[in-house]
Scaffold this active site. Structure first.
Site, PDB file in Angstrom:
ATOM      1  N   LYS A 172     129.496 -30.086  57.568  1.00  0.00           N
ATOM      2  CA  LYS A 172     129.541 -28.740  56.986  1.00  0.00           C
ATOM      3  C   LYS A 172     130.198 -27.767  57.969  1.00  0.00           C
ATOM      4  CE  LYS A 172     127.431 -24.852  56.966  1.00  0.00           C
ATOM      5  NZ  LYS A 172     128.479 -23.932  56.584  1.00  0.00           N
ATOM      6  N   GLU A 247     124.670 -26.780  70.704  1.00  0.00           N
ATOM      7  CA  GLU A 247     125.516 -26.009  71.624  1.00  0.00           C
ATOM      8  C   GLU A 247     125.550 -24.593  71.091  1.00  0.00           C
ATOM      9  OE1 GLU A 247     126.524 -26.807  74.440  1.00  0.00           O
ATOM     10  OE2 GLU A 247     126.293 -28.986  74.375  1.00  0.00           O
ATOM     11  N   CYS A 281     132.570 -19.406  73.370  1.00  0.00           N
ATOM     12  CA  CYS A 281     131.227 -19.491  73.959  1.00  0.00           C
ATOM     13  C   CYS A 281     131.313 -19.516  75.477  1.00  0.00           C
ATOM     14  CB  CYS A 281     130.529 -20.734  73.442  1.00  0.00           C
ATOM     15  SG  CYS A 281     131.544 -22.193  73.587  1.00  0.00           S
ATOM     16  N   GLU A 379     124.921 -11.793  73.860  1.00  0.00           N
ATOM     17  CA  GLU A 379     126.276 -12.278  73.608  1.00  0.00           C
ATOM     18  C   GLU A 379     126.979 -11.352  72.617  1.00  0.00           C
ATOM     19  OE1 GLU A 379     126.900 -15.900  71.267  1.00  0.00           O
ATOM     20  OE2 GLU A 379     128.228 -16.611  72.852  1.00  0.00           O
TER      21      GLU A 379
END
Ligand code: NAD
Length: 477
Positions: A172, A247, A281, A379
């Site tokens: 997905k 992750e 990231c 973040e």
């Protein structure tokens, strides 16, 4: 408008609904209409994968290697075309996007080789007349859930090892980037992947993603995305007893010491903070700079950031493409406002207009910040970075490690003593010396510590830890 369907049980299928894939550089450019699966379609994909597993799990390693190699070769041969598609749907500049496509091709070829290198161990038993064999078997049906920011490389580094080691896959992709996902499915289909071994189920996270997490047919989940979604998935996987690999986010420090080469440090910081529109990231979002070089570094950074050309991802002059969508753009602007509220000095960070309507944002540099500010703890995932001034190396290391994340940490220095100390003491899964925090090889482990990652590493030889399970056999011949 061309319509793209899901690949379920070897057939191109749709479940009625489609969503438009829109170019963030030009909102009038629609790349295509992509199928949006419901939970029922996701269920059929999982059933197909479960049915295909018994024979694929014992398939010849040559068959697996050949299929993966074909896909890798095709991606490399068509990397300009896939790079263009990626740049159109995600907004990376064309060279960045072609580079990412090339990397995906290399990954498929690497794991074609890994399929041939699956091996076990034979050991002596402590009991006379008994032998011990340790072998590796596939985990089962793997659910692969990916984010939007590396639309071809991340799917490649999960799908290729899953198939190489004999697992079946239900994939997905993120809603924003179905184009590259569909291209991978098409290549696997053309390469002759047996029916049901690989299934593409485009659709919403709250529908298809959740169906994958909840299904008893799924044995393991490999997820890359935000911390919030990852943690939610982790709780359910623990309850359901599924193998899991996560992750997630980062707040990566780049330490710049007094003895750094200024040009090397500024290049590393500009690349790490702003390239790919800061949507990595591994982006260098905290620039931790010692007092002696602070002023020279800040001036050079401001100048370099102001010169970056922001524009349409396919324009050859563009260095920084658009932000991926309206919601990410609003998040970036929110944090720039927050930086001001937290009394940081803000350079850049304004909305930009270009010939075509898109999500254009000037790179931002936040100055005079402290590590306690929210802009340095959360973040942001946009083209922005903060400068944090510190006294010396010891304080720099402490600030670098003072974060809930631990994906990548960088240092710019000409001192072997500090570089080696930092390598050992940085609380991160990856360390970069005199290099940007972002930008990694495809044949070595990738991943982090603390809130950034959970479970075994991805990529390189280490990928087998997640995609295989170990069996210990005792033999009395
Ligand atoms: P996201 O968490 O919003 O979505 C990731 C994927 O999860 C998407 O496919 C989404 O549809 C799906 N999803 C959403 N809700 C779900 C649910 N309830 N159940 C199952 N699946 C669900 O992340 P994003 O915005 O697509 O990506 C950006 C994030 O990804 C950033 O935090 C970034 O740091 C992270 N990221 C991490 C790495 C890494 O390797 N550490 C690499 C790239 C991106």
């Amino acid at each position: 408008m061309e319509k793209f369907q899901n690949l379920i049980a070897g057939e191109w299928t749709d479940s009625g609904e489609f969503q438009s894939n829109v170019n963030p550089s030009d909102l009038s450019d629609v790349i295509g209409e992509y199928a949006r699966a419901d939970a029922k379609a996701a269920g059929l994909a999982m059933e197909a994968a479960a049915t295909a597993f018994p024979s694929w799990s014992i398939s010849s390693i040559q068959q697996r290697a050949d299929i993966l190699d074909k896909v890798g070769t095709a991606i490399l041969a068509r990397k300009e075309e896939f790079g263009r598609l990626l740049a159109r749907e995600e907004g990376k500049t064309l060279p960045e996007a072609v580079g990412e496509a090339g990397r995906a091709g290399q990954i498929f070829k690497y794991f074609a080789g890994e399929a041939l290198r699956i091996h076990g161990e034979k050991m002596s038993s402590v009991r006379p007349g008994v032998e011990v064999e340790i072998t590796r078997e596939p985990v089962g049906v793997v659910g692969i859930i990916t984010p939007w920011n590396f639309p071809i490389a991340i799917p490649a580094w999960k799908i290729a090892p899953a198939l190489a080691f004999g697992n079946c896959v239900v994939f997905k992709p993120a809603d924003l980037v179905p184009g590259c996902a569909w291209a991978i499915a098409d290549l696997l289909h053309q390469a002759g992947i047996p029916k049901g071994v690989f299934n593409l189920v485009m659709g919403r996270g709250s529908v298809v993603g959740e169906a994958i997490v909840e299904s008893p047919r799924i044995h393991a989940i490999s997820f890359t995305g935000s911390v919030a979604t990852g943690r939610k998935i982790a709780v359910r996987c623990a309850e359901l007893g599924k193998k899991l690999q996560l992750e997630m986010g980062g707040k990566n420090p780049l330490v710049v010491l007094d003895d750094a080469d200024l040009t090397v440090a500024v290049n590393a910081a500009v690349n790490g903070a702003y390239f790919s529109t800061g949507q990595r990231c591994t982006a260098s979002s905290r620039l931790v700079v010692t007092a002696g070089i602070h002023d020279a570094f800040t001036e050079a950074m401001k100048e370099a950031a102001a010169k970056l050309v922001v524009g349409h991802a396919l324009n050859p002059e563009t260095q920084i493409g658009p932000v991926v969508d309206d919601s990410q753009l609003r998040q970036d602007l929110y944090y720039t406002d927050l930086a001001r509220q937290e009394n940081a000095e803000v350079a850049g960070g304004r909305l930009l207009a270009r010939e075509t309507k898109g999500f254009y944002l000037e790179p931002a540099l936040f100055l005079n910040t402290t590590n306690a500010m929210r802009i340095n703890r959360e973040e942001i995932f946009g083209p922005s970075a903060s400068v944090i001034r510190v006294k010396d190396y010891e304080e720099a290391l402490a600030v670098a490690n003072d974060t809930e994340f631990g994906l990548c940490a960088g240092i710019c220095t000409q001192s072997l003593k500090y570089a080696s100390h930092f390598q050992r003491h940085a609380e991160a899964g990856m360390v970069m010396v005199n290099l940007p925090t972002a930008g990694v090889d495809y044949h070595v482990p990738f991943g982090g510590r603390k809130a950034s990652s959970y479970g075994p590493r991805e990529q390189g030889g280490y990928a087998r830890e997640f995609y295989t399970t170990v069996k210990t056999t005792y033999l009395a011949p």
